[in-house]
Design a protein around this motif. Structure first.
Motif, PDB file in Angstrom:
ATOM      1  N   SER A  31      40.725   6.714  40.179  1.00 18.45           N
ATOM      2  CA  SER A  31      41.458   7.758  41.003  1.00 18.45           C
ATOM      3  C   SER A  31      42.826   6.645  40.157  1.00 18.45           C
ATOM      4  O   SER A  31      43.808   6.538  40.686  1.00 18.45           O
ATOM      5  CB  SER A  31      41.368   7.252  42.961  1.00 18.45           C
ATOM      6  OG  SER A  31      41.445   6.521  43.994  1.00 18.45           O
ATOM      7  N   GLY A  32      42.484   5.869  39.969  1.00 15.41           N
ATOM      8  CA  GLY A  32      43.986   4.641  39.263  1.00 15.41           C
ATOM      9  C   GLY A  32      44.183   5.219  38.309  1.00 15.41           C
ATOM     10  O   GLY A  32      43.516   5.862  37.564  1.00 15.41           O
ATOM     11  N   PRO A  33      45.197   4.092  37.517  1.00 16.90           N
ATOM     12  CA  PRO A  33      45.872   3.884  36.427  1.00 16.90           C
ATOM     13  C   PRO A  33      45.504   4.414  35.059  1.00 16.90           C
ATOM     14  O   PRO A  33      43.811   3.814  35.563  1.00 16.90           O
ATOM     15  CB  PRO A  33      46.843   3.056  36.405  1.00 16.90           C
ATOM     16  CG  PRO A  33      46.426   2.215  37.025  1.00 16.90           C
ATOM     17  CD  PRO A  33      45.933   3.024  38.444  1.00 16.90           C
ATOM     18  N   VAL A  34      45.307   5.406  34.197  1.00 21.13           N
ATOM     19  CA  VAL A  34      44.540   5.124  33.321  1.00 21.13           C
ATOM     20  C   VAL A  34      44.527   5.030  31.705  1.00 21.13           C
ATOM     21  O   VAL A  34      46.360   5.361  31.402  1.00 21.13           O
ATOM     22  CB  VAL A  34      44.088   6.749  32.850  1.00 21.13           C
ATOM     23  CG1 VAL A  34      42.591   6.703  31.620  1.00 21.13           C
ATOM     24  CG2 VAL A  34      43.029   7.281  34.069  1.00 21.13           C
ATOM     25  N   VAL A  59      48.551   5.923  29.351  1.00 23.45           N
ATOM     26  CA  VAL A  59      49.183   5.436  28.152  1.00 23.45           C
ATOM     27  C   VAL A  59      47.898   5.218  27.252  1.00 23.45           C
ATOM     28  O   VAL A  59      46.836   4.351  27.615  1.00 23.45           O
ATOM     29  CB  VAL A  59      49.432   3.885  29.134  1.00 23.45           C
ATOM     30  CG1 VAL A  59      50.039   2.750  27.545  1.00 23.45           C
ATOM     31  CG2 VAL A  59      50.463   4.193  30.048  1.00 23.45           C
ATOM     32  N   ALA A  60      48.617   5.020  26.023  1.00 17.04           N
ATOM     33  CA  ALA A  60      48.129   4.971  24.847  1.00 17.04           C
ATOM     34  C   ALA A  60      47.702   3.252  24.319  1.00 17.04           C
ATOM     35  O   ALA A  60      48.678   2.964  24.252  1.00 17.04           O
ATOM     36  CB  ALA A  60      48.441   5.851  23.530  1.00 17.04           C
ATOM     37  N   GLU A 121      46.283  -2.781  35.806  1.00 17.75           N
ATOM     38  CA  GLU A 121      45.615  -2.363  36.463  1.00 17.75           C
ATOM     39  C   GLU A 121      44.675  -1.199  35.812  1.00 17.75           C
ATOM     40  O   GLU A 121      43.764  -0.603  36.826  1.00 17.75           O
ATOM     41  CB  GLU A 121      45.888  -2.518  38.119  1.00 17.75           C
ATOM     42  CG  GLU A 121      46.708  -3.569  38.313  1.00 17.75           C
ATOM     43  CD  GLU A 121      45.911  -4.681  38.625  1.00 17.75           C
ATOM     44  OE1 GLU A 121      44.747  -4.319  38.890  1.00 17.75           O
ATOM     45  OE2 GLU A 121      45.500  -5.737  38.635  1.00 17.75           O
ATOM     46  N   SER A 122      44.874  -0.363  34.535  1.00 19.90           N
ATOM     47  CA  SER A 122      44.690   0.184  34.536  1.00 19.90           C
ATOM     48  C   SER A 122      42.746   0.152  33.316  1.00 19.90           C
ATOM     49  O   SER A 122      42.421  -0.332  33.194  1.00 19.90           O
ATOM     50  CB  SER A 122      45.343   1.125  32.899  1.00 19.90           C
ATOM     51  OG  SER A 122      46.655   1.167  33.976  1.00 19.90           O
ATOM     52  N   ALA A 123      42.413   1.610  34.175  1.00 20.92           N
ATOM     53  CA  ALA A 123      40.930   1.344  33.367  1.00 20.92           C
ATOM     54  C   ALA A 123      40.742   2.015  31.826  1.00 20.92           C
ATOM     55  O   ALA A 123      41.696   2.264  31.967  1.00 20.92           O
ATOM     56  CB  ALA A 123      40.508   2.983  34.371  1.00 20.92           C
ATOM     57  N   PRO A 159      36.259  -2.460  32.683  1.00 23.24           N
ATOM     58  CA  PRO A 159      37.237  -1.651  33.354  1.00 23.24           C
ATOM     59  C   PRO A 159      37.066  -0.371  31.951  1.00 23.24           C
ATOM     60  O   PRO A 159      38.103  -0.233  31.936  1.00 23.24           O
ATOM     61  CB  PRO A 159      38.864  -2.037  33.262  1.00 23.24           C
ATOM     62  CG  PRO A 159      38.545  -3.816  31.748  1.00 23.24           C
ATOM     63  CD  PRO A 159      36.603  -4.083  32.087  1.00 23.24           C
ATOM     64  N   TRP A 160      36.078  -1.005  30.876  1.00 18.32           N
ATOM     65  CA  TRP A 160      36.251   0.331  30.356  1.00 18.32           C
ATOM     66  C   TRP A 160      34.748   1.783  31.139  1.00 18.32           C
ATOM     67  O   TRP A 160      33.859   1.598  31.134  1.00 18.32           O
ATOM     68  CB  TRP A 160      35.060  -0.674  29.417  1.00 18.32           C
ATOM     69  CG  TRP A 160      35.119  -1.414  29.110  1.00 18.32           C
ATOM     70  CD1 TRP A 160      34.194  -2.861  29.282  1.00 18.32           C
ATOM     71  CD2 TRP A 160      36.857  -2.090  28.334  1.00 18.32           C
ATOM     72  NE1 TRP A 160      35.109  -3.962  28.663  1.00 18.32           N
ATOM     73  CE2 TRP A 160      36.206  -3.502  28.109  1.00 18.32           C
ATOM     74  CE3 TRP A 160      38.164  -1.826  28.371  1.00 18.32           C
ATOM     75  CZ2 TRP A 160      37.559  -3.896  27.798  1.00 18.32           C
ATOM     76  CZ3 TRP A 160      38.674  -2.053  27.149  1.00 18.32           C
ATOM     77  CH2 TRP A 160      38.544  -3.877  27.434  1.00 18.32           C
ATOM     78  N   GLY A 161      36.208   2.517  30.436  1.00 17.60           N
ATOM     79  CA  GLY A 161      35.155   3.818  31.044  1.00 17.60           C
ATOM     80  C   GLY A 161      35.065   4.828  29.464  1.00 17.60           C
ATOM     81  O   GLY A 161      35.932   4.871  28.015  1.00 17.60           O
TER      82      GLY A 161
END
Length: 332
Positions: A31-34, A59-60, A121-123, A159-161
């Motif tokens: 549910s966090g930033p991506v 964000v890229a 803080e993004s994944a 933090p890697w998806g």
């Protein structure tokens, strides 16, 4: 909750819908930033398009390794494509690639370090596909690296998806075609000097032909099953480590009657906590022999000690201990 960005429309082709569904399914657990790691290749471009459509304010992050002529232009193009696809920002991260471990490994370290530093803080979503997973499993099998390698890549390894581990590479290429965007083809991805490239171009197609198809999917299922089993064994190893000591030394008595597979996982965890690095299967089995095949043998050297020393595991008064042994140096 529907996280799709209102107004951002993509063609509803089968390939695009498959990639979007994979990203949407992954986002149910985050549910966090991506952020998206974007190389400009088909996999990461398709992922970026789907993420921008399914998650708010993506964000890229574009890494320029500087290994090829024109790499800055490739990175700039990828950043422009990201904003055109709906990303709220696209940042180019320029890195310097070292030489330790070979170019491929050094580039990977530089890339992941840059992504980790820039993500906040993004994944960070990475465009690894089912084909990448199958290649990883085959490489693990060829090295005899055990279940950790055969387990392949996890969909979430903070933090890697990796939302696309169930999507074929052909689908991401088709999605880019449906979007009308040109994907960059890294020359390294067609260079037969790399084992992974030969697996991709020669071995996997041959296996698919000989075995009648479905090999990549079967390898992906195998990775998932092994990873799930490994997670259970890892949890048991944590509990056993606490029972055996969990400090600088371990009780041999607690570990003696434990099944070797679980005992070795416990020993591996203990050694890593005590500074060991790059443990090989041979080293781990020799340490395990200090319990399961005890004959009064000497200590076992493992990697991870400071320069001029070696980390040695020995058995003392019914406990396993680690010690630093310093080599003699002639300073004259």
């Amino acid at each position: 909750m529907d996280r799709a960005r209102p107004g951002l429309m993509l063609p509803e082709t089968p390939a695009i819908l498959e990639v979007r569904l994979a990203v949407r399914s992954w986002l149910r657990y985050w549910s966090g930033p991506v952020a998206v790691a974007l190389s400009g290749g088909a996999d990461s471009l398709a992922l970026t398009a789907a993420a921008a459509a399914e998650a708010p304010e993506v964000v890229a992050l574009v890494v320029d390794h500087g290994l090829q002529s024109g790499s800055a232009a490739v990175a700039a193009t990828a950043a422009w494509q990201a904003t055109a696809l709906g990303c709220v920002d696209a940042r180019v991260l320029t890195v310097t690639v070292g030489t330790d471990g070979g170019m491929e490994a050094a580039a990977r370290r530089a890339r992941y370090d840059a992504l980790r530093d820039a993500r906040g803080e993004s994944a960070v979503l990475i465009g690894h596909t089912l084909d990448d997973q199958a290649e990883t499993v085959l490489l693990g099998l060829s090295r005899g690296s055990g279940p950790r390698s055969i387990a392949g890549m996890a969909p979430w390894d903070a933090p890697w998806g990796r939302p696309l581990l169930g999507v074929r590479r052909s689908v991401t290429w088709q999605a880019c075609g449906d979007l009308g965007i040109a994907a960059f083809e890294d020359p390294h991805n067609v260079d037969d000097a790399f084992s992974r490239v030969r697996l991709r171009r020669e071995v996997l197609p041959l296996l698919e032909d000989v075995l009648g198809g479905g090999v990549a999917q079967a390898l992906g299922r195998t990775a998932t099953q092994v990873r799930e089993d490994s997670q259970v064994l890892d949890a048991l190893a944590v509990d056993l480590l606490h029972s055996a000591g969990a400090g600088d030394d371990l009780s041999v008595t607690v570990l003696t009657d434990v099944p070797p597979a679980l005992r070795r996982r416990t020993l591996r965890l203990w050694l890593l906590r005590n500074g060991a690095k790059g443990l090989s299967d041979k080293q781990l089995r020799l340490v395990d022999d200090l319990i399961g095949e005890w004959r009064g043998q000497g200590g076992v050297a493992v990697s991870g000690a400071p320069d001029g020393a070696r980390l040695v595991v020995g058995r003392r008064r019914g406990r396993l201990v680690t010690e630093l042994e310093w080599s003699l140096r002639n300073d004259h």
